[in-house]
Design an enzyme around this catalytic site. Structure first.
Site, PDB file in Angstrom:
ATOM      1  N   HIS A 204       1.834   1.388 -12.969  1.00 15.65           N
ATOM      2  CA  HIS A 204       2.525   0.159 -13.345  1.00 15.65           C
ATOM      3  C   HIS A 204       4.032   0.416 -13.344  1.00 15.65           C
ATOM      4  CE1 HIS A 204       2.962  -3.787 -15.161  1.00 15.65           C
ATOM      5  NE2 HIS A 204       3.859  -3.253 -15.971  1.00 15.65           N
TER       6      HIS A 204
ATOM      7  N   GLY B  62      -7.802  -4.526 -21.823  1.00 16.02           N
ATOM      8  CA  GLY B  62      -6.601  -5.355 -21.877  1.00 16.02           C
ATOM      9  C   GLY B  62      -5.813  -5.294 -20.568  1.00 16.02           C
TER      10      GLY B  62
ATOM     11  N   ASP C 165      -8.112  -0.102 -19.648  1.00 14.06           N
ATOM     12  CA  ASP C 165      -9.081  -0.561 -20.643  1.00 14.06           C
ATOM     13  C   ASP C 165      -9.241  -2.077 -20.501  1.00 14.06           C
ATOM     14  OD1 ASP C 165      -6.912  -1.717 -21.875  1.00 14.06           O
ATOM     15  OD2 ASP C 165      -6.962  -0.433 -23.655  1.00 14.06           O
TER      16      ASP C 165
ATOM     17  N   LEU D  33      -8.874  -6.952 -14.010  1.00 18.64           N
ATOM     18  CA  LEU D  33     -10.317  -6.681 -13.974  1.00 18.64           C
ATOM     19  C   LEU D  33     -10.938  -7.061 -15.315  1.00 18.64           C
ATOM     20  CD1 LEU D  33      -9.968  -3.296 -12.113  1.00 18.64           C
ATOM     21  CD2 LEU D  33     -11.035  -5.376 -11.188  1.00 18.64           C
TER      22      LEU D  33
ATOM     23  N   GLU E 253       7.091   6.171  -8.755  1.00 23.39           N
ATOM     24  CA  GLU E 253       5.637   5.935  -8.723  1.00 23.39           C
ATOM     25  C   GLU E 253       4.960   6.853  -7.710  1.00 23.39           C
ATOM     26  OE1 GLU E 253       4.253   1.818  -8.510  1.00 23.39           O
ATOM     27  OE2 GLU E 253       6.270   1.171  -9.022  1.00 23.39           O
TER      28      GLU E 253
ATOM     29  N   GLY F 253       0.783  -1.246   0.000  1.00 19.85           N
ATOM     30  CA  GLY F 253       0.000   0.000   0.000  1.00 19.85           C
ATOM     31  C   GLY F 253       0.806   1.282   0.000  1.00 19.85           C
ATOM     32  N   SER F 254       2.060   1.241  -0.453  1.00 18.44           N
ATOM     33  CA  SER F 254       2.836   2.485  -0.432  1.00 18.44           C
ATOM     34  C   SER F 254       2.305   3.495  -1.443  1.00 18.44           C
ATOM     35  CB  SER F 254       4.332   2.207  -0.658  1.00 18.44           C
ATOM     36  OG  SER F 254       4.577   1.812  -1.984  1.00 18.44           O
ATOM     37  N   ASN F 255       1.757   3.044  -2.559  1.00 16.81           N
ATOM     38  CA  ASN F 255       1.148   3.996  -3.495  1.00 16.81           C
ATOM     39  C   ASN F 255      -0.149   4.574  -2.940  1.00 16.81           C
ATOM     40  OD1 ASN F 255       2.595   4.449  -6.153  1.00 16.81           O
ATOM     41  ND2 ASN F 255       2.788   2.217  -5.927  1.00 16.81           N
TER      42      ASN F 255
ATOM     43  N   ASN G 252      -4.454   3.250 -13.232  1.00 21.11           N
ATOM     44  CA  ASN G 252      -3.503   2.284 -12.668  1.00 21.11           C
ATOM     45  C   ASN G 252      -2.095   2.841 -12.710  1.00 21.11           C
ATOM     46  OD1 ASN G 252      -2.575  -0.282 -11.701  1.00 21.11           O
ATOM     47  ND2 ASN G 252      -1.981  -0.853 -13.786  1.00 21.11           N
TER      48      ASN G 252
HETATM   49  C1  GAR Z   1       3.799  -1.093  -7.281  1.00 25.13           C
HETATM   50  O1  GAR Z   1       5.131  -1.171  -7.755  1.00 25.13           O
HETATM   51  C2  GAR Z   1       2.832  -1.082  -8.432  1.00 25.13           C
HETATM   52  O2  GAR Z   1       3.298  -0.357  -9.552  1.00 25.13           O
HETATM   53  C3  GAR Z   1       2.754  -2.539  -8.757  1.00 25.13           C
HETATM   54  O3  GAR Z   1       2.708  -3.178  -7.503  1.00 25.13           O
HETATM   55  C4  GAR Z   1       3.425  -2.387  -6.569  1.00 25.13           C
HETATM   56  C5  GAR Z   1       2.531  -2.122  -5.376  1.00 25.13           C
HETATM   57  O4  GAR Z   1       3.247  -1.519  -4.343  1.00 25.13           O
HETATM   58  N1  GAR Z   1       1.606  -2.835  -9.540  1.00 25.13           N
HETATM   59  C6  GAR Z   1       1.620  -3.715 -10.531  1.00 25.13           C
HETATM   60  O5  GAR Z   1       2.581  -4.374 -10.815  1.00 25.13           O
HETATM   61  C7  GAR Z   1       0.301  -3.838 -11.268  1.00 25.13           C
HETATM   62  N2  GAR Z   1       0.496  -4.517 -12.498  1.00 25.13           N
HETATM   63  P1  GAR Z   1       2.482  -0.811  -3.163  1.00 25.13           P
HETATM   64  O6  GAR Z   1       1.481  -1.832  -2.606  1.00 25.13           O
HETATM   65  O7  GAR Z   1       3.523  -0.487  -2.148  1.00 25.13           O
HETATM   66  O8  GAR Z   1       1.791   0.398  -3.699  1.00 25.13           O
END
Ligand code: GAR
Length: 223
Positions: free
Chosen positions: A125, A159, A157, A109, A190, A29-31, A123
């Site tokens: 990525h 995909g 989207d 999804l 990010e 959950g850092s994002n 999202n």
């Molecule tokens: C992040 O690096 C995010 O970009 C990635 O998971 C991590 C979650 O970190 N997401 C994906 O790879 C989605 N395809 P977080 O839980 O600390 O935010």
């Protein structure tokens, strides 16, 4: 002027501000924290009205509760993906969220879910899409031997990691890097890129023309 082929033009602002965000996560959950901090500081004109996790052990769920946010667990048991997604969607709609922010949500999804929240799912990525979609993108990039990696924020989207790109930032791969060090630097990016790009989206005035998302409004991040 309305360009030929424009399929969507976001109003200014995209949603009444502060916008209402639902954050979906599966892990640390850092994002989510970066988005929540940006909401608190005012850098992001939004408030998080719901945090949803599909995993009971997601640290992000506890972090959301510690901040006093509505945070719910919606695990997928023996049910179909459609049934699970119906519960997620019902929560999101009940919370009145304008935008659904995926923040390390590790489920693809379905097209039906994406259509229900058309152009309202965002999202982050950990690669420069369209390179290295899917899981462990930072590791895929490092093992591939790229010299430049990075992060992408995009609309979702039907995909997997294919939707219109709203923001990207590159991260150089150094000679002393390993996959973990690279992933840590991408994660720092990010945390900056996601709130900043979301703020630009919320400002509105952008359009989607084919695959291309073009900023031109007050929140423009393009020259
Ligand atoms: C992040 O690096 C995010 O970009 C990635 O998971 C991590 C979650 O970190 N997401 C994906 O790879 C989605 N395809 P977080 O839980 O600390 O935010």
């Amino acid at each position: 002027m309305t360009a030929v082929g424009v399929s969507f033009e976001a109003p200014v602002p995209w949603f009444p501000l502060p916008a209402r965000l639902a954050v979906l996560l599966s892990g640390r959950g850092s994002n989510f924290v970066a988005l929540a901090d940006a909401c608190e500081s005012g850098a992001l004109p939004a408030r998080i009205v719901l945090v949803l996790s599909d995993r009971a052990d997601a640290a992000g769920l506890a972090r959301a509760r510690a901040r006093g946010l509505e945070a719910a667990l919606e695990e997928r048991g023996g049910e179909t993906r459609a049934a699970h997604e119906a519960r997620l969607a019902a929560r999101i709609e009940t919370a009145g969220a304008d935008v659904v922010c995926l923040a390390g949500f590790m489920r693809v999804l379905s097209p039906a879910f994406v259509a229900r929240f058309e152009r309202r799912v965002v999202n982050v990525h950990p690669s420069l899409l369209p390179a290295f979609p899917g899981l462990e993108a930072q590791h895929q990039a490092f093992e591939h031997g790229v010299k430049v990696a990075g992060a992408t924020v995009h609309l979702v989207d039907a995909g997997t990691d294919t939707g219109p790109i709203a923001g990207q930032e590159a991260v150089a791969v150094g000679p002393g890097d390993d996959a973990e060090r690279l992933a840590a630097r991408i994660l720092e990016v990010e945390h900056r890129l996601y709130p900043a790009t979301l703020a630009a989206l919320l400002a509105g005035g952008w359009s989607i023309e084919g695959r291309r998302l073009r900023f031109s409004g007050p929140g423009s991040v393009e020259a």
